[in-house]
Design a protein around this motif. Structure first.
Motif, PDB file in Angstrom:
ATOM      1  N   GLY A  99      -5.795 -72.404  85.422  1.00 49.59           N
ATOM      2  CA  GLY A  99      -6.118 -73.571  84.603  1.00 49.59           C
ATOM      3  C   GLY A  99      -6.895 -74.630  85.360  1.00 49.59           C
ATOM      4  N   ARG A 100      -6.829 -74.567  86.684  1.00 50.92           N
ATOM      5  CA  ARG A 100      -7.582 -75.494  87.533  1.00 50.92           C
ATOM      6  C   ARG A 100      -8.877 -74.857  88.048  1.00 50.92           C
ATOM      7  NH1 ARG A 100      -4.487 -79.819  90.160  1.00 50.92           N
ATOM      8  NH2 ARG A 100      -2.443 -80.010  89.177  1.00 50.92           N
ATOM      9  N   GLY A 101      -9.230 -73.720  87.469  1.00 55.57           N
ATOM     10  CA  GLY A 101     -10.505 -73.104  87.792  1.00 55.57           C
ATOM     11  C   GLY A 101     -10.479 -72.053  88.880  1.00 55.57           C
ATOM     12  N   HIS A 102      -9.312 -71.690  89.402  1.00 50.85           N
ATOM     13  CA  HIS A 102      -9.233 -70.691  90.470  1.00 50.85           C
ATOM     14  C   HIS A 102      -9.372 -69.283  89.891  1.00 50.85           C
ATOM     15  CE1 HIS A 102      -7.948 -73.499  93.655  1.00 50.85           C
ATOM     16  NE2 HIS A 102      -7.302 -74.138  92.684  1.00 50.85           N
ATOM     17  N   ARG A 103     -10.195 -68.488  90.532  1.00 48.21           N
ATOM     18  CA  ARG A 103     -10.401 -67.098  90.118  1.00 48.21           C
ATOM     19  C   ARG A 103     -10.117 -66.118  91.255  1.00 48.21           C
ATOM     20  NH1 ARG A 103      -9.924 -69.363  86.256  1.00 48.21           N
ATOM     21  NH2 ARG A 103     -11.126 -69.339  84.309  1.00 48.21           N
ATOM     22  N   ARG A 104     -10.245 -66.556  92.486  1.00 43.32           N
ATOM     23  CA  ARG A 104      -9.975 -65.708  93.657  1.00 43.32           C
ATOM     24  C   ARG A 104      -8.666 -66.190  94.277  1.00 43.32           C
ATOM     25  NH1 ARG A 104     -12.317 -61.043  94.635  1.00 43.32           N
ATOM     26  NH2 ARG A 104     -12.582 -61.432  96.880  1.00 43.32           N
ATOM     27  N   ILE A 105      -7.564 -65.566  93.843  1.00 40.92           N
ATOM     28  CA  ILE A 105      -6.227 -65.982  94.262  1.00 40.92           C
ATOM     29  C   ILE A 105      -5.609 -64.867  95.095  1.00 40.92           C
ATOM     30  CG2 ILE A 105      -3.942 -66.728  93.491  1.00 40.92           C
ATOM     31  CD1 ILE A 105      -5.296 -67.535  90.814  1.00 40.92           C
ATOM     32  N   LEU A 106      -5.299 -65.158  96.349  1.00 40.24           N
ATOM     33  CA  LEU A 106      -4.709 -64.166  97.244  1.00 40.24           C
ATOM     34  C   LEU A 106      -3.190 -64.262  97.189  1.00 40.24           C
ATOM     35  CD1 LEU A 106      -5.894 -63.061 100.703  1.00 40.24           C
ATOM     36  CD2 LEU A 106      -3.504 -63.746 100.458  1.00 40.24           C
ATOM     37  N   ARG A 120       0.563 -60.071  86.032  1.00 33.19           N
ATOM     38  CA  ARG A 120       0.590 -60.485  84.631  1.00 33.19           C
ATOM     39  C   ARG A 120      -0.195 -61.773  84.417  1.00 33.19           C
ATOM     40  NH1 ARG A 120       6.622 -59.824  82.012  1.00 33.19           N
ATOM     41  NH2 ARG A 120       7.034 -57.655  82.626  1.00 33.19           N
ATOM     42  N   GLY A 121      -0.042 -62.708  85.350  1.00 33.82           N
ATOM     43  CA  GLY A 121      -0.755 -63.976  85.214  1.00 33.82           C
ATOM     44  C   GLY A 121      -2.257 -63.792  85.232  1.00 33.82           C
ATOM     45  N   LEU A 122      -2.740 -62.936  86.137  1.00 32.08           N
ATOM     46  CA  LEU A 122      -4.181 -62.672  86.185  1.00 32.08           C
ATOM     47  C   LEU A 122      -4.640 -61.979  84.907  1.00 32.08           C
ATOM     48  CD1 LEU A 122      -4.759 -61.470  89.869  1.00 32.08           C
ATOM     49  CD2 LEU A 122      -5.265 -63.706  88.871  1.00 32.08           C
ATOM     50  N   ALA A 123      -3.862 -61.020  84.420  1.00 33.81           N
ATOM     51  CA  ALA A 123      -4.240 -60.309  83.202  1.00 33.81           C
ATOM     52  C   ALA A 123      -4.339 -61.259  82.015  1.00 33.81           C
ATOM     53  CB  ALA A 123      -3.234 -59.193  82.912  1.00 33.81           C
ATOM     54  N   GLU A 124      -3.391 -62.173  81.910  1.00 37.78           N
ATOM     55  CA  GLU A 124      -3.402 -63.124  80.804  1.00 37.78           C
ATOM     56  C   GLU A 124      -4.591 -64.078  80.881  1.00 37.78           C
ATOM     57  OE1 GLU A 124       0.420 -64.930  80.961  1.00 37.78           O
ATOM     58  OE2 GLU A 124       1.469 -63.125  80.255  1.00 37.78           O
ATOM     59  N   ALA A 125      -5.087 -64.293  82.114  1.00 37.77           N
ATOM     60  CA  ALA A 125      -6.265 -65.155  82.291  1.00 37.77           C
ATOM     61  C   ALA A 125      -7.567 -64.359  82.192  1.00 37.77           C
ATOM     62  CB  ALA A 125      -6.188 -65.860  83.642  1.00 37.77           C
ATOM     63  N   GLY A 126      -7.449 -63.039  81.966  1.00 41.82           N
ATOM     64  CA  GLY A 126      -8.635 -62.206  81.858  1.00 41.82           C
ATOM     65  C   GLY A 126      -9.310 -61.935  83.186  1.00 41.82           C
ATOM     66  N   ILE A 127      -8.547 -61.981  84.278  1.00 44.84           N
ATOM     67  CA  ILE A 127      -9.101 -61.778  85.620  1.00 44.84           C
ATOM     68  C   ILE A 127      -8.621 -60.429  86.151  1.00 44.84           C
ATOM     69  CG2 ILE A 127      -9.220 -62.663  87.980  1.00 44.84           C
ATOM     70  CD1 ILE A 127      -8.569 -65.429  86.853  1.00 44.84           C
ATOM     71  N   PRO A 128      -9.534 -59.504  86.464  1.00 45.78           N
ATOM     72  CA  PRO A 128      -9.122 -58.211  87.024  1.00 45.78           C
ATOM     73  C   PRO A 128      -8.444 -58.407  88.387  1.00 45.78           C
ATOM     74  CG  PRO A 128     -11.407 -58.141  86.285  1.00 45.78           C
ATOM     75  CD  PRO A 128     -10.992 -59.583  86.277  1.00 45.78           C
ATOM     76  N   THR A 166       6.290 -66.825  88.676  1.00 47.37           N
ATOM     77  CA  THR A 166       5.028 -66.510  89.346  1.00 47.37           C
ATOM     78  C   THR A 166       3.876 -66.468  88.355  1.00 47.37           C
ATOM     79  OG1 THR A 166       6.236 -65.220  91.003  1.00 47.37           O
ATOM     80  CG2 THR A 166       3.861 -64.853  90.846  1.00 47.37           C
ATOM     81  N   ARG A 167       4.121 -65.918  87.196  1.00 46.10           N
ATOM     82  CA  ARG A 167       3.091 -65.893  86.152  1.00 46.10           C
ATOM     83  C   ARG A 167       2.676 -67.311  85.784  1.00 46.10           C
ATOM     84  NH1 ARG A 167       5.025 -63.070  80.822  1.00 46.10           N
ATOM     85  NH2 ARG A 167       6.321 -64.944  80.827  1.00 46.10           N
ATOM     86  N   ALA A 168       3.652 -68.216  85.685  1.00 42.24           N
ATOM     87  CA  ALA A 168       3.338 -69.609  85.365  1.00 42.24           C
ATOM     88  C   ALA A 168       2.545 -70.267  86.493  1.00 42.24           C
ATOM     89  CB  ALA A 168       4.627 -70.383  85.098  1.00 42.24           C
ATOM     90  N   MET A 169       2.843 -69.897  87.749  1.00 49.08           N
ATOM     91  CA  MET A 169       2.105 -70.464  88.870  1.00 49.08           C
ATOM     92  C   MET A 169       0.652 -69.993  88.848  1.00 49.08           C
ATOM     93  SD  MET A 169       2.625 -72.632  91.349  1.00 49.08           S
ATOM     94  CE  MET A 169       4.342 -72.611  91.890  1.00 49.08           C
ATOM     95  N   VAL A 170       0.439 -68.726  88.514  1.00 53.45           N
ATOM     96  CA  VAL A 170      -0.929 -68.217  88.383  1.00 53.45           C
ATOM     97  C   VAL A 170      -1.655 -68.962  87.268  1.00 53.45           C
ATOM     98  CG1 VAL A 170      -2.338 -66.199  87.812  1.00 53.45           C
ATOM     99  CG2 VAL A 170      -0.353 -65.944  89.321  1.00 53.45           C
ATOM    100  N   ALA A 171      -0.951 -69.207  86.156  1.00 53.15           N
ATOM    101  CA  ALA A 171      -1.562 -69.945  85.052  1.00 53.15           C
ATOM    102  C   ALA A 171      -1.936 -71.359  85.477  1.00 53.15           C
ATOM    103  CB  ALA A 171      -0.607 -69.975  83.861  1.00 53.15           C
ATOM    104  N   GLU A 172      -1.105 -71.973  86.310  1.00 57.71           N
ATOM    105  CA  GLU A 172      -1.411 -73.313  86.827  1.00 57.71           C
ATOM    106  C   GLU A 172      -2.712 -73.284  87.633  1.00 57.71           C
ATOM    107  OE1 GLU A 172      -0.961 -77.378  87.829  1.00 57.71           O
ATOM    108  OE2 GLU A 172       0.133 -76.175  86.344  1.00 57.71           O
ATOM    109  N   LEU A 173      -2.879 -72.258  88.449  1.00 56.07           N
ATOM    110  CA  LEU A 173      -4.066 -72.155  89.283  1.00 56.07           C
ATOM    111  C   LEU A 173      -5.314 -71.808  88.468  1.00 56.07           C
ATOM    112  CD1 LEU A 173      -2.508 -70.250  92.322  1.00 56.07           C
ATOM    113  CD2 LEU A 173      -3.281 -72.635  92.297  1.00 56.07           C
TER     114      LEU A 173
END
Length: 363
Positions: A194-201, A221-229, A185-192
Motif C-alpha cells: 500500500g506504500r508502493g513497495h514491490r520488491r519485498i525480501l 498470500r500478501g503478494l498474490a493479493e497485491a498482484g505481485i509474482p 504477515t499478510r497484513a504486513m505485506v499489504a501495509e508495504l
C-alpha cells in the motif's frame, strides 16, 4: 482395544490383569511403602513393567475425589527452565496460564521432568517410563525444543493437553492455540504494498518449523493479493543475525532493487542488537532507503531500543485461551481436538515508509 478403552485411564485392576497378580499386590508395589518389601523382586518388576506398558501413573490426590478429578491443571515446558524472569520470551505465557487457571477454579502444577540442568534435550514427559503429567487432570504444553514423539504418545493415550503454538504430528490431531502468523504477515505485506513497495525480501528462519512456514505462507498470500509474482530469490534464510551485514543490505538495495525487508525475529535479543548495529554501520537508513518490518516482536523490547515496525504476539491471551480450551476438553465425554488462532496486533513503529523512487535493480 476400543476407542472407549483407550480413553479410559488404566487402573490398578488393569495392571493386575496384565501382570497376572492380585490388585492388592499391585497396590503394595505402586505405593512403595515398607509393606512392598514383602513382594518378590520378580513380581515387583512384572507389576512395574505392566504399569509402564499401560501408561499408568499413580494419582494420589485423585484417589479421594469422586470422579477421579483433582482440580489440578499442569504446565509443562520443553524449555530448559521455567520462564520466571519477566524479560523472558515465555514469561507472558506463564502469567496467562496462571491467571486463567485460577479463574477457572483449578490449582496449577508445574512439571519439570529433566535429568540434567545442562541440557534441554534431557527434558522428557516420559522420564522414568511413565506419563507423569497424569498427576494433573490435563496439561498446557509450550516450548521450542519439542519432542514430537511424546506429543504423539500423549494423543494416542488420550491424555487431555493443549499446546501453546501450532504443532503438527503425523497421524494424530493435536489441540493447540496459536498466533495467527499467516494473517499478520499478510497484513504486513499489504501495509508495504500500500506504500508502493514491490520488491519485498522475506528473511526467514532456518528450518521448517510451523511458525516459519506460516509466516512464509502469509508473505506469499500478501503478494498474490497485491498482484505481485513471488520472486523466489527474495525468500532467503537467516541462520544467524550476524548475517545481516552492511554488504548484504547494499546488495539487496542496489543490485536486487529491494525496497523493504520482512524479517522473522529470533526469540532472544540477538536480532534487534544486530539490526541496531547494522543501522550504525551502513550508509543506508531505515526507512528512507529501505523499509524494515519484524514479523513478531523483540522479546524484551524497552523504550531505549529502536521502535521497529512489527506485529505483537498476544502471548498472555494465547495462554489464557489454551487453559479455557483445556477445561472445555475436560468437560467432554469424548474430547475432540480443536485448534484456535489468536490475532496479532500491528505496531506501527518507525521503520516503514513509502517505497523510494528508484528503478528496479538500480540505486
Amino acid at each position: 482395544m476400543s476407542p472407549t478403552e483407550r480413553r479410559r485411564r488404566p487402573t490398578q485392576v488393569d495392571i493386575a490383569r496384565r501382570a497376572g497378580v492380585s490388585q492388592a499386590t499391585v497396590s503394595l508395589v505402586i505405593s512403595g511403602g515398607a509393606a512392598s518389601d514383602q513382594i518378590a523382586e520378580s513380581t515387583r518388576r512384572a507389576v512395574l513393567a505392566a504399569a509402564q506398558e499401560l501408561g499408568y501413573s499413580a494419582n494420589i490426590a485423585a484417589r479421594s475425589l469422586r470422579g477421579g478429578r483433582n482440580q489440578l491443571l499442569g504446565l509443562y515446558t520443553f524449555e530448559r527452565f521455567f520462564p520466571t524472569d519477566q524479560r523472558d520470551f515465555y514469561f507472558p505465557f506463564l502469567l496467562g496460564v496462571e491467571e486463567e487457571t485460577a479463574r477457572q477454579g483449578y490449582d496449577l502444577l508445574l512439571f519439570s521432568s529433566v535429568s540434567s540442568v545442562n541440557s534441554a534435550a534431557d527434558r522428557s514427559i516420559y522420564a522414568g517410563g511413565v506419563n507423569r503429567l497424569k498427576l494433573a487432570d490435563g496439561c498446557v504444553l509450550l516450548g521450542r525444543n519439542v519432542r514430537r514423539e511424546e506429543l504423539a504418545a500423549l494423543a494416542r493415550e488420550d491424555f487431555p493437553f493443549v499446546f501453546v503454538g501450532r504443532r503438527e504430528v503425523d497421524e494424530v490431531e493435536l489441540s493447540y492455540v496459536a498466533a495467527d502468523y499467516v494473517a499478520a504477515t499478510r497484513a504486513m505485506v499489504a501495509e508495504l504494498t500500500g506504500r508502493g513497495h514491490r520488491r519485498i525480501l522475506h528473511l526467514r528462519a532456518v528450518g521448517d518449523a510451523e511458525p516459519t512456514r506460516d509466516r512464509e505462507e502469509g508473505y506469499r498470500r500478501g503478494l498474490a493479493e497485491a498482484g505481485i509474482p513471488v520472486d523466489e530469490s527474495l525468500v532467503q534464510e537467516l541462520a544467524d543475525p550476524a548475517q545481516l551485514s552492511a554488504e548484504h543490505l547494499r546488495r539487496w538495495i542496489e543490485e536486487d532493487g529491494v525496497t523493504a525487508l520482512l524479517v522473522e525475529p529470533t526469540e532472544d535479543n540477538r536480532l534487534v542488537e544486530a539490526l541496531a548495529d547494522l543501522a550504525r554501520r551502513t550508509p543506508f537508513q531505515f526507512p528512507e532507503d529501505c523499509s524494515l518490518a519484524l514479523l513478531g516482536e523483540p522479546p524484551s523490547w524497552t523504550p531505549e531500543l529502536r521502535d521497529w515496525t512489527r506485529f505483537s504476539l498476544p502471548r498472555a491471551e494465547m495462554a489464557r485461551e489454551a487453559v479455557r480450551l483445556l477445561v472445555e476438553l475436560l468437560g467432554q465425554t469424548t474430547p475432540t481436538p480443536r485448534q484456535l488462532f489468536v490475532p496479532c496486533a500491528f505496531v506501527p513503529g518507525d521503520s516503514v515508509g513509502p517505497a523510494p523512487d528508484r528503478r528496479e535493480g538500480r540505486p
